[in-house]
Design a protein around this motif. Structure first.
Motif, PDB file in Angstrom:
ATOM      1  N   GLU A  81      36.721  14.584 -20.443  1.00  0.00           N
ATOM      2  CA  GLU A  81      36.914  14.357 -19.016  1.00  0.00           C
ATOM      3  C   GLU A  81      36.121  15.363 -18.184  1.00  0.00           C
ATOM      4  OE1 GLU A  81      40.558  14.049 -15.716  1.00  0.00           O
ATOM      5  OE2 GLU A  81      40.965  14.499 -17.847  1.00  0.00           O
ATOM      6  N   LYS A  82      36.045  16.611 -18.647  1.00  0.00           N
ATOM      7  CA  LYS A  82      35.325  17.619 -17.873  1.00  0.00           C
ATOM      8  C   LYS A  82      33.832  17.302 -17.811  1.00  0.00           C
ATOM      9  CE  LYS A  82      34.761  20.799 -21.801  1.00  0.00           C
ATOM     10  NZ  LYS A  82      35.001  22.187 -22.292  1.00  0.00           N
ATOM     11  N   GLU A  83      33.288  16.652 -18.847  1.00  0.00           N
ATOM     12  CA  GLU A  83      31.879  16.275 -18.821  1.00  0.00           C
ATOM     13  C   GLU A  83      31.629  15.205 -17.765  1.00  0.00           C
ATOM     14  OE1 GLU A  83      28.596  14.146 -21.809  1.00  0.00           O
ATOM     15  OE2 GLU A  83      30.436  15.036 -22.620  1.00  0.00           O
ATOM     16  N   ILE A  84      32.538  14.228 -17.673  1.00  0.00           N
ATOM     17  CA  ILE A  84      32.414  13.176 -16.655  1.00  0.00           C
ATOM     18  C   ILE A  84      32.586  13.768 -15.263  1.00  0.00           C
ATOM     19  CG2 ILE A  84      33.313  10.966 -15.872  1.00  0.00           C
ATOM     20  CD1 ILE A  84      31.921  10.868 -18.561  1.00  0.00           C
ATOM     21  N   THR A  85      33.545  14.692 -15.131  1.00  0.00           N
ATOM     22  CA  THR A  85      33.774  15.338 -13.825  1.00  0.00           C
ATOM     23  C   THR A  85      32.530  16.087 -13.377  1.00  0.00           C
ATOM     24  OG1 THR A  85      36.136  15.563 -14.339  1.00  0.00           O
ATOM     25  CG2 THR A  85      35.246  16.940 -12.580  1.00  0.00           C
ATOM     26  N   ALA A  86      31.879  16.808 -14.274  1.00  0.00           N
ATOM     27  CA  ALA A  86      30.673  17.555 -13.918  1.00  0.00           C
ATOM     28  C   ALA A  86      29.559  16.617 -13.486  1.00  0.00           C
ATOM     29  CB  ALA A  86      30.230  18.407 -15.110  1.00  0.00           C
ATOM     30  N   ILE A 110      29.958  13.657 -12.124  1.00  0.00           N
ATOM     31  CA  ILE A 110      30.321  13.118 -10.808  1.00  0.00           C
ATOM     32  C   ILE A 110      30.017  14.136  -9.719  1.00  0.00           C
ATOM     33  CG2 ILE A 110      32.268  12.358  -9.387  1.00  0.00           C
ATOM     34  CD1 ILE A 110      33.491  11.136 -11.892  1.00  0.00           C
ATOM     35  N   GLU A 111      30.358  15.395  -9.959  1.00  0.00           N
ATOM     36  CA  GLU A 111      30.094  16.434  -8.954  1.00  0.00           C
ATOM     37  C   GLU A 111      28.612  16.611  -8.711  1.00  0.00           C
ATOM     38  OE1 GLU A 111      32.004  19.896 -10.404  1.00  0.00           O
ATOM     39  OE2 GLU A 111      34.046  19.218  -9.909  1.00  0.00           O
ATOM     40  N   ALA A 112      27.801  16.487  -9.773  1.00  0.00           N
ATOM     41  CA  ALA A 112      26.363  16.676  -9.613  1.00  0.00           C
ATOM     42  C   ALA A 112      25.712  15.528  -8.862  1.00  0.00           C
ATOM     43  CB  ALA A 112      25.713  16.821 -10.999  1.00  0.00           C
ATOM     44  N   ASN A 113      26.362  14.371  -8.801  1.00  0.00           N
ATOM     45  CA  ASN A 113      25.758  13.202  -8.155  1.00  0.00           C
ATOM     46  C   ASN A 113      26.555  12.727  -6.939  1.00  0.00           C
ATOM     47  OD1 ASN A 113      23.502  12.065 -10.190  1.00  0.00           O
ATOM     48  ND2 ASN A 113      25.229  12.837 -11.392  1.00  0.00           N
ATOM     49  N   SER A 114      27.383  13.590  -6.392  1.00  0.00           N
ATOM     50  CA  SER A 114      28.256  13.166  -5.282  1.00  0.00           C
ATOM     51  C   SER A 114      27.751  13.603  -3.919  1.00  0.00           C
ATOM     52  CB  SER A 114      29.666  13.719  -5.506  1.00  0.00           C
ATOM     53  OG  SER A 114      29.636  15.146  -5.548  1.00  0.00           O
ATOM     54  N   ALA A 115      26.557  14.177  -3.829  1.00  0.00           N
ATOM     55  CA  ALA A 115      26.066  14.649  -2.524  1.00  0.00           C
ATOM     56  C   ALA A 115      25.938  13.488  -1.546  1.00  0.00           C
ATOM     57  CB  ALA A 115      24.728  15.359  -2.707  1.00  0.00           C
ATOM     58  N   GLN A 116      25.329  12.383  -1.967  1.00  0.00           N
ATOM     59  CA  GLN A 116      25.164  11.243  -1.073  1.00  0.00           C
ATOM     60  C   GLN A 116      26.510  10.620  -0.735  1.00  0.00           C
ATOM     61  OE1 GLN A 116      22.614   8.198  -2.613  1.00  0.00           O
ATOM     62  NE2 GLN A 116      22.540   7.029  -0.703  1.00  0.00           N
ATOM     63  N   LEU A 162      32.427   8.806   1.083  1.00  0.00           N
ATOM     64  CA  LEU A 162      32.978   7.924   0.047  1.00  0.00           C
ATOM     65  C   LEU A 162      33.844   8.736  -0.893  1.00  0.00           C
ATOM     66  CD1 LEU A 162      29.793   5.820  -0.867  1.00  0.00           C
ATOM     67  CD2 LEU A 162      31.621   5.227   0.746  1.00  0.00           C
ATOM     68  N   ASP A 163      34.923   8.137  -1.343  1.00  0.00           N
ATOM     69  CA  ASP A 163      35.854   8.801  -2.262  1.00  0.00           C
ATOM     70  C   ASP A 163      35.564   8.323  -3.688  1.00  0.00           C
ATOM     71  OD1 ASP A 163      37.897  10.279  -3.300  1.00  0.00           O
ATOM     72  OD2 ASP A 163      39.439   8.766  -2.846  1.00  0.00           O
ATOM     73  N   ILE A 164      35.335   9.264  -4.606  1.00  0.00           N
ATOM     74  CA  ILE A 164      35.091   8.931  -6.005  1.00  0.00           C
ATOM     75  C   ILE A 164      36.332   9.291  -6.808  1.00  0.00           C
ATOM     76  CG2 ILE A 164      33.644   9.339  -8.026  1.00  0.00           C
ATOM     77  CD1 ILE A 164      31.363  10.049  -6.201  1.00  0.00           C
ATOM     78  N   GLN A 165      36.963   8.274  -7.397  1.00  0.00           N
ATOM     79  CA  GLN A 165      38.188   8.455  -8.159  1.00  0.00           C
ATOM     80  C   GLN A 165      37.872   8.357  -9.657  1.00  0.00           C
ATOM     81  OE1 GLN A 165      41.183   9.178  -6.930  1.00  0.00           O
ATOM     82  NE2 GLN A 165      40.492   9.079  -4.780  1.00  0.00           N
ATOM     83  N   LEU A 166      38.376   9.318 -10.429  1.00  0.00           N
ATOM     84  CA  LEU A 166      38.182   9.326 -11.874  1.00  0.00           C
ATOM     85  C   LEU A 166      39.506   9.092 -12.568  1.00  0.00           C
ATOM     86  CD1 LEU A 166      36.587   9.825 -14.492  1.00  0.00           C
ATOM     87  CD2 LEU A 166      36.995  12.289 -14.162  1.00  0.00           C
ATOM     88  N   SER A 167      39.515   8.105 -13.484  1.00  0.00           N
ATOM     89  CA  SER A 167      40.692   7.823 -14.293  1.00  0.00           C
ATOM     90  C   SER A 167      40.295   7.948 -15.762  1.00  0.00           C
ATOM     91  CB  SER A 167      41.210   6.406 -14.002  1.00  0.00           C
ATOM     92  OG  SER A 167      42.260   6.064 -14.882  1.00  0.00           O
ATOM     93  N   CYS A 168      40.902   8.902 -16.451  1.00  0.00           N
ATOM     94  CA  CYS A 168      40.549   9.171 -17.850  1.00  0.00           C
ATOM     95  C   CYS A 168      41.762   8.904 -18.736  1.00  0.00           C
ATOM     96  CB  CYS A 168      40.088  10.622 -17.996  1.00  0.00           C
ATOM     97  SG  CYS A 168      39.475  11.020 -19.648  1.00  0.00           S
ATOM     98  N   ASN A 169      41.641   7.888 -19.607  1.00  0.00           N
ATOM     99  CA  ASN A 169      42.731   7.502 -20.504  1.00  0.00           C
ATOM    100  C   ASN A 169      42.354   7.664 -21.975  1.00  0.00           C
ATOM    101  OD1 ASN A 169      44.407   6.605 -18.318  1.00  0.00           O
ATOM    102  ND2 ASN A 169      43.145   4.752 -18.210  1.00  0.00           N
ATOM    103  N   GLY A 170      41.290   8.364 -22.233  1.00  0.00           N
ATOM    104  CA  GLY A 170      40.875   8.572 -23.605  1.00  0.00           C
ATOM    105  C   GLY A 170      39.483   9.159 -23.662  1.00  0.00           C
TER     106      GLY A 170
END
Length: 423
Positions: free
Chosen positions: A301-306, A308-314, A320-328
């Motif tokens: 999950e931390k890899e996906i979060t990183a 998302i943070e690196a590509n969330s400037a725009q 825009l709100d970016i929601q992350l759901s990690c179930n595995g």
């Protein structure tokens, strides 16, 4: 049944041999049967013609005064008195005005051709019977055995001929294909070794082998160029990035205006993004031949979060709100750079297509999906996507055995999904 028997070239030669042998045996049996029946028919017709000739000679003698039983020759006896005819033949002649046939096999080792008819003498019809020992002129057991040997030799000649034809066909049409298939089916293929084929093979197989060797040579050269690129490009591309990062770090140690700080951050983000792309592209070249050799790891999950943070400037500029759901955490052999390139490209596409709302990123044991609130897919979508484009994303998914799908969401915009385990 025939389709299954002749669908495998490796067993085709044996099946053809069995087929030709069976055909030869059937042809031999049919030929022998036809020969035997034709021989019996011809013997019967010859016997009938002979006894009719003897009839005319017997009638002439009876008209000249002969009476009772007369011997026409060593084989034929004639009678004009039914009481003189041997009792064994009476059963075939009584109550019959005309008769012609071969009888006597059931009570006499030698069968006779029997004729019964009439002739006229002084205006009076008189019976005439002829018995011909036909077995003495027909083929005996020895002759039948001899004719059977001829048929057997004929069948053997057919089998030898078909075997020779099969052998030549096998060398020219079947075995070359089996040889090429065997060489292609090897577990470890030596790309330096050329394909070989029997020199007597058909010209089409000779051409096929030559083209396979040509393609193998070209592929080998291409692989060597890519390996050379992987060795040298890594240093040539990373060195300038290292210089840029170092210079950018030195600049952060001095007093800067707010404008300069923003530019330094932009340089830092761009260099980090470029380094990620370089690692991903080099990993494609490095592992495209042996992806299975890459280490297995989990996407956390931390890899996906990183990413998302690196590509969330725009997204932040669009609110825009970016929601992350990690179930595995799915398992993969792709490096972090490849995951960053794939997810980053899909995120940037989703952000570019969405003017307001939110973007949902869902991760479970088998799938990663990104859903936006944009207008969805049009009838003529832009396949180039953003940055490296969806074509590169699709290529990466194919290399790692993932299933990439882009579709409209029922209630929202568009959903891009990647199944790490398509089965």
């Amino acid at each position: 049944m025939l389709d299954r028997s002749f669908s495998n070239t490796k067993t085709l030669t044996g099946h053809l041999a069995i087929f030709f042998t069976a055909v030869s045996i059937v042809v031999g049996l049919v030929s022998f049967l036809i020969f035997y029946l034709a021989l019996q028919w011809s013997e019967d017709r010859v016997g009938e013609r002979r006894i009719l000739i003897d009839r005319d000679a017997a009638v002439a003698q009876f008209l000249n005064g002969a009476n009772g039983m007369i011997q026409i020759d060593e084989l034929t006896a004639a009678y004009n008195d039914m009481s003189l005819v041997p009792d064994d033949y009476q059963q075939y002649l009584e109550d019959k005005q005309q008769y012609l046939g071969e009888v006597g096999e059931d009570f006499n080792p030698l069968s006779h051709m029997v004729f019964k008819g009439q002739y006229t003498q002084d205006g009076e019809a008189k019976p005439i019977v002829l018995l011909t020992l036909i077995d003495r002129v027909e083929f005996g057991v020895d002759e039948l055995i001899y004719s059977g040997v001829i048929v057997v030799l004929f069948v053997a000649g057919l089998m030898f001929t078909f075997g020779t034809i099969l052998y030549r066909l096998s060398i020219r049409l079947i075995e070359p294909l089996n040889d090429i298939t065997t060489q292609l089916d090897q577990e470890f293929i030596d790309v330096e070794k050329a394909f070989s084929i029997h020199p007597q093979s058909a010209q089409e197989f000779q051409l096929l082998t030559a083209r396979l060797n040509q393609y193998r040579s070209e592929l080998n050269l291409t692989l060597k160029r890519e390996q050379a690129f992987a060795r040298y490009a890594s240093h040539e591309l990373r060195t300038p990035l290292t210089v840029i990062k170092g210079a950018n770090t030195l600049l952060t140690r001095s007093e800067l205006t707010s404008f300069q700080e923003r530019q330094i951050h932009r340089i830092q983000d761009a260099s980090r993004e470029m380094a990620t792309m370089v690692d991903a592209l080099l990993s494609i070249v490095r592992y495209e031949r042996n992806i299975d050799d890459a280490p297995q790891r989990e996407i956390l999950e931390k890899e996906i979060t990183a990413i998302i943070e690196a590509n969330s400037a725009q997204a932040m500029s669009k609110k825009l709100d970016i929601q992350l759901s990690c179930n595995g955490s799915p398992s993969t052999r792709a490096t972090e750079a490849v995951i960053s390139m794939v997810l980053g490209n899909l995120l940037r596409n989703a952000i570019a297509a969405t003017e307001h709302g939110q973007i949902s990123v869902c991760l479970d044991k088998t799938e990663l999906s990104i859903t936006d609130d944009g207008a969805g897919l049009s009838d003529t979508p832009n396949e180039d996507g953003h940055g490296l484009g969806l074509l590169i994303v699709d290529d990466l998914c194919q290399r790692y055995g993932w299933e990439f799908k882009l579709s409209n969401h029922p209630q929202r915009g568009c959903t891009a999904s990647i199944k790490f385990d398509p089965s």
